[in-house]
Design an enzyme around this catalytic site. Structure first.
Site, PDB file in Angstrom:
ATOM      1  N   CYS A  11      42.933 -77.629 -24.300  1.00 27.45           N
ATOM      2  CA  CYS A  11      42.617 -76.645 -23.277  1.00 27.45           C
ATOM      3  C   CYS A  11      41.977 -75.411 -23.908  1.00 27.45           C
ATOM      4  O   CYS A  11      40.860 -75.483 -24.395  1.00 27.45           O
ATOM      5  CB  CYS A  11      43.874 -76.310 -22.468  1.00 27.45           C
ATOM      6  SG  CYS A  11      43.531 -75.552 -20.874  1.00 27.45           S
TER       7      CYS A  11
ATOM      8  N   HIS B 290      46.812 -81.674 -21.368  1.00 25.58           N
ATOM      9  CA  HIS B 290      47.841 -81.170 -22.283  1.00 25.58           C
ATOM     10  C   HIS B 290      48.809 -82.270 -22.735  1.00 25.58           C
ATOM     11  O   HIS B 290      49.830 -82.493 -22.079  1.00 25.58           O
ATOM     12  CB  HIS B 290      48.648 -80.076 -21.591  1.00 25.58           C
ATOM     13  CG  HIS B 290      47.890 -78.813 -21.387  1.00 25.58           C
ATOM     14  ND1 HIS B 290      48.118 -77.676 -22.125  1.00 25.58           N
ATOM     15  CD2 HIS B 290      46.883 -78.503 -20.542  1.00 25.58           C
ATOM     16  CE1 HIS B 290      47.294 -76.714 -21.744  1.00 25.58           C
ATOM     17  NE2 HIS B 290      46.531 -77.196 -20.772  1.00 25.58           N
TER      18      HIS B 290
ATOM     19  N   GLU C  46      51.017 -82.146 -24.954  1.00 28.91           N
ATOM     20  CA  GLU C  46      52.369 -81.617 -25.248  1.00 28.91           C
ATOM     21  C   GLU C  46      53.239 -81.523 -24.006  1.00 28.91           C
ATOM     22  O   GLU C  46      54.443 -81.289 -24.121  1.00 28.91           O
ATOM     23  CB  GLU C  46      52.258 -80.244 -25.952  1.00 28.91           C
ATOM     24  CG  GLU C  46      51.938 -79.053 -25.050  1.00 28.91           C
ATOM     25  CD  GLU C  46      50.463 -78.949 -24.663  1.00 28.91           C
ATOM     26  OE1 GLU C  46      49.702 -79.860 -25.017  1.00 28.91           O
ATOM     27  OE2 GLU C  46      50.091 -77.974 -23.986  1.00 28.91           O
TER      28      GLU C  46
END
Lengths: 236, 772
Positions: free
Chosen positions: A86, A195, A197
């Site tokens: 991002c 994302h 994560e």
């Protein structure tokens, strides 16, 4: 143990999440500070999401000049695995480690969704654990996620197999050729808008066929790089 | 204000100078009271301070009496069991076990959000987050309760786009997941939208900080953004008058937020607290420096000296009065022991935060402020911050109330066959208030921080607090303007009852309450009556349920019409936010099913209650009669069943029944993950003595839909029996919707609605109005 650095810029948001993901994948997460030019001997670096410097001027444009970035750029050029997510992806394009740029989403609003992607290149440092063409679900959340580049650059990326992820189902931001993530020529630097994560732990990720919030496809970004670094370490 | 500085000596020398107290929102008797307190006329700076701090917005002068009676008087010792900090501080704090404390609060930013929707909403989020930081907590989630005018009114898109983008733009940039909220459209909010923003923070018990200026010689440090001309007069002007064209020139001015500045301020404050460098931190909310200095000093054990020349300015032309009133955002004030100022500076420098030592705690109990070497303020801070006038405003049940209640929905034509029932359901799913709110919530980050176990559209947001044990919290906010209009007392109770039910549906034990009371003008006896009734209902419900109110916010003057009429003000809208505790967030239960073949149980009994219902609104544009009755004993019993079913791993899905009743709950449960459902009503109708229409659309409280595996049916029945909750198996969950196997929402002998059709109708409403 493999050590992966996570850079915090002023305005970075997903740094703690990234450190957790790295830990869950079996490596040691090392917090790196934007103002500290040292990478403290880490084996790989992740630039997490957020709004570094409030996205002032352009997303990633100011962070690219942070003292830590000189070291990241130097190391990336000699093969250190670097992942930009991002805002981290935006910093990598601003740093010219990756081609293209991100502009405001074509619908002009922030969007948060569970995004389906196809993995187009499994030869990068961060995608070895995926199968070619595999469909994965990774949360996406951004305001400036529309990937753009010249037609010539896009053709070159396609020809060299450097498109790593493509949006499937729906293109959430108008990115050229549905591109969600790209890599550099050497395959050690990868950037993407979604994302990983946020898809590493059952109970807190996207929905999957196994049930609500069970999706952990993001974990393999980190196990990929750990496996590659472990293999390289063994060879040395 | 003139360019000359108006000093304390000037005030003594020119006692009869004309002062703009009226323009600053003060009443004649309030101005005279200030003169009596000071024994002289106030200086311009003092007048500025008193006027903002004595505004309705800052002083709660119309509601204070009732707040003390209702919330103070009704919080028993038992309810205080988990309460660590109660009403009156920046935000209340509760103990959730394991050494963890949680602080949470909701605040309104209604009027600024009409004037400038993006910045009004954004700074609403910013302000509530600073309240949470000031307590010593790390913010972990935000929430938003939004009320807009009619969806098809020409001005509504302007407000919706700005507010949603503002809430998202600020919260997303702070890295706070938005996990809970409401979006409601109703013509009563035209020209007066409600933007209530909430925040939750988490800390260890030992990290709780209160904002007091104590310790003689301790330094007062202002840090964060510089002070500019934004929002000068905002607190008193925006909160004290309606927006009348051609009215007096009290021009509202709105603040502009910078979430990036706030993000680094959060990290800086947390590091300051962790390093033990600060005694206390106060935020700058409404009334800016006037508020921060007078509240800190009033809560301390001494006085305070401030040198206004030390305030870092963005606009050097500001007068001392303007500096004191400025509402520039992203500013904080710390009390620091002298030998820790250096350590403070190092941490602030690390985060590139500007700071300035403005003064110190002094002897004598006075708040003394100098500007250009001359004294411009010399007051007892308690008279500014704590001893504002308190009004016992007259209140009276409005004349129209009886007529409204007599206009029951009984005469409304009800659908008589299956096709009519199906059409009624589709109409609600396709209505502004029954439709999917994904267009709003998809503009908010719900993943950041990696601890979100549930978020919209589940019944409550659930956040993990402790990674080692899974201990977590749930939050739900509810409030119905329609119900409250029909009966404000019951409306206050219903806000609590629904939020309580939602928290329990997610599997969490309701723990504590915050509220945000949005009402009309306190100077109108009818609106004041609604406020007193609503507040009393809310407080009574909390007392019966045994959960303490830890803090709240009152927003008055939400009124744009000619006073004294049925439509003068917004629907009175008390919003209750209930915090729950869940031992392990892995047990949290979503609001829909994700497997076929599960058994669907309806918990609770249905009565014919359609006053204020979604059906009456959508099918007949009707608002009249009485809202559903409240039975808090049943709510408690139902909550116990839902919580235990979650803890025991029995409940696959639990969804409370609220607007639209069983029909809408069934559809939402199916739409959550795209699995169909088939139910039958005959046994239910026979048990309750009702027809299928009433079973489907009545909004009787204390009911929920639960999906369990067949093997767990007996266990659920046992739980229900143990708590005295009626439980009836009404059907099963169906297939996942696909082209090959289209799923349906089926009510036996009545209708079969293709899930795909329901989904299209449900999802297209907001995009069709706002995503063009």
């Amino acid at each position: 143990m493999i050590r992966i650095g996570v850079v915090t810029f002023p305005g970075t948001l997903d740094d703690r999440d990234a450190l957790r993901a790295i830990r869950l994948a079996g490596a040691e997460g090392v917090a790196l500070w934007h103002g500290d030019p040292s990478l403290h001997g880490v084996d790989a670096v992740m630039l997490p999401g957020g709004f570094s410097y409030g996205d002032y001027l352009r997303a990633g444009a100011i962070a690219r000049f942070a003292p830590v970035m000189a070291a990241v750029i130097d190391q990336a050029k000699v093969g250190m695995p670097v992942l930009g997510v991002c805002n981290g992806f935006q910093v990598l394009t601003e740093s010219h480690l990756l081609p293209g740029a991100m502009i405001k989403n074509n619908h002009r609003t922030f969007i948060c969704r569970e995004q389906q992607l196809s993995v187009e290149n499994t030869a990068t440092a961060w995608t070895g654990a995926f199968k070619p063409g595999e469909r994965i679900t990774i949360p996406l959340k951004n305001q400036d996620g529309q990937f753009v580049a010249s037609e010539r650059t896009l053709d070159q990326l396609e020809a060299e197999g450097r498109v790593v992820f493509r949006y499937q189902g729906w293109n959430p931001n108008g990115s050229r050729r549905d591109i969600a993530g790209v890599t550099n020529e050497a395959g050690n630097v990868v950037g993407l808008m979604p994302h990983p994560e946020h898809a590493v732990e059952k109970g807190f990720g996207p929905d999957s066929e196994a049930g609500p919030r069970t999706g952990i496809d993001g974990l393999r970004f980190f196990t990929s790089v750990i496996a590659q670094l472990t293999k390289e370490g063994a060879l040395k | 204000m003139t360019a000359a500085i108006d000093t304390v000596s000037d005030a003594l020398a020119t006692p009869d100078a004309t002062q703009p107290w009226r323009e600053l929102g003060l009443k004649e008797d309030e101005y005279q009271l200030i003169r009596r307190i000071l024994g002289r006329r106030p200086t311009g700076a003092e007048l500025a301070m008193y006027s903002v701090m004595w505004s309705e917005h800052c002083s709660y002068k119309s509601s204070k009496k009732h707040i003390i009676e209702q919330f103070g008087g009704k919080t028993t010792e038992r309810m205080k069991q988990h309460l660590m900090v109660g009403i009156g501080e920046n935000a209340g704090v509760v103990d959730i076990g394991g050494g963890w404390a949680v602080t949470f609060k909701i605040e309104s930013h209604n009027h600024p959000s009409f004037v400038e929707p993006y910045q009004g909403a954004a700074t609403g989020v910013g302000g509530i987050v600073r309240d949470i930081i000031a307590m010593g907590a790390r913010p972990v989630a935000v929430m938003d309760q939004l009320r807009f005018g009619a969806i098809d009114h020409p001005d509504t898109p302007r407000v919706v786009h700005g507010v949603v983008a503002g809430v998202g733009g600020y919260g997303n940039c702070l890295g706070l997941p938005n996990v809970c909220g409401e979006t409601v459209f109703d013509p009563s909010y035209q020209g007066n939208p409600l933007v209530n923003a909430g925040c939750i923070g988490v800390m260890r018990h030992e990290d709780i900080h209160l904002a007091n200026a104590t310790g003689l010689g301790n330094k007062i440090i202002m840090f964060g953004a510089r002070t500019g001309g934004d929002g000068i007069g905002g607190a008193s002007v925006l909160a004290s008058v309606t927006f009348e064209e051609g009215g007096p020139s009290k021009r509202p001015s709105v603040q502009v937020g910078d979430p990036f500045q706030e993000k680094i301020l959060i990290e800086c404050c947390l590091e300051l607290f962790k390093a033990g460098v600060v005694e206390g931190i106060s935020d700058f909310g409404a009334a800016g420096l006037s508020c921060a200095t007078s509240e800190l000093a009033a809560s301390g054990d001494g006085g305070m000296y401030i040198d206004l020349d030390k305030v870092l300015l963005r606009d050097p032309t500001l007068t001392p009065e303007e500096i004191l009133m400025s509402e520039s955002q992203e500013r904080m004030m710390a009390v620091v022991v002298p030998d820790k100022v250096q350590a403070f500076a190092e941490i602030a420098d690390k985060w590139a935060i500007e700071y300035s030592v403005l003064g110190e705690v002094v002897e004598g109990g006075r708040l003394l402020i100098d500007y250009r070497g001359q004294r411009v303020v010399d007051v007892d801070p308690k008279t500014v911050a704590k001893q504002s006038p308190v009004y016992d405003r007259p209140y009276q049940r409005p004349d129209w109330q009886d007529g409204l209640q007599a206009d029951t929905p009984d005469k409304l034509e009800r659908p008589g066959d299956g096709a009519g029932l199906c059409a009624a359901l589709l109409a609600i799913l396709g209505s502004p208030n029954g439709c999917s709110k994904a267009w709003v919530t998809n503009q908010y980050d719900r993943f950041v921080q990696g601890n979100t176990a549930l978020a919209m559209p589940d019944d409550a947001g659930v956040i993990r607090v402790d990674e080692a044990t899974g201990l977590g919290i749930a939050i739900a906010t509810d409030g119905s303007g329609r119900y409250t209009k029909l009966d404000p007392y019951t409306g206050g109770q219903l806000a609590v009852a629904e939020a309580y039910r939602n928290v329990a549906a997610a599997g969490a034990t309701p723990w504590a309450v915050t509220d945000c009371l949005n009402f009309g003008s306190p100077e109108s006896p009818g609106s004041m009556w609604q406020l007193v009734q609503g507040m009393t209902g809310l407080a009574d419900a909390c007392q019966t349920l045994g959960i303490p109110v830890t803090g709240g916010n009152v927003s008055l003057y939400n009124e744009t019409g000619e006073p004294g009429h049925i439509d003068s003000a917004i629907h009175p809208t008390p919003v209750a936010g209930i915090l729950g505790v869940i031992e392990d967030v892995a047990d949290a239960v979503p609001a829909g099913w994700h497997e076929p073949g599960l058994s669907l149980f309806l918990l609770g009994r249905t009565r014919d209650e359609l006053g204020g219902s979604a059906w009456a609104d959508v099918a007949h544009h009707h608002l009249g009669g009485l809202p559903p009755a409240v039975d808090l004993a049943h709510e408690q019993a139902l909550a116990a069943v839902m919580i235990e079913a979650a803890r025991d791993g029995i409940a696959h899905a639990t969804h409370d029944l609220s607007e639209g009743g069983l029909a809408v709950a069934l559809a939402e449960g199916a739409l959550r993950f795209g699995y169909g459902a088939r139910i039958r009503l005959d046994e239910l109708c026979a048990r309750d003595g009702l027809d299928p229409f009433t079973e489907l659309f009545s909004e009787t409280q204390a009911r929920a839909l639960v999906a369990v595996a067949r093997a767990d049916e007996a266990a659920l029945r046992d739980l229900a029996t143990a708590h005295g909750v009626p439980a009836l198996r009404i059907g099963t969950t169906g297939d996942h919707d696909s082209a090959a196997h289209p799923a349906v929402i089926a009510v036996e002998d009545q209708f079969e609605l293709p899930l795909a059709q329901a989904k299209t109708v449900w999802e297209q409403v907001l995009p069709s109005h706002f995503a063009a």
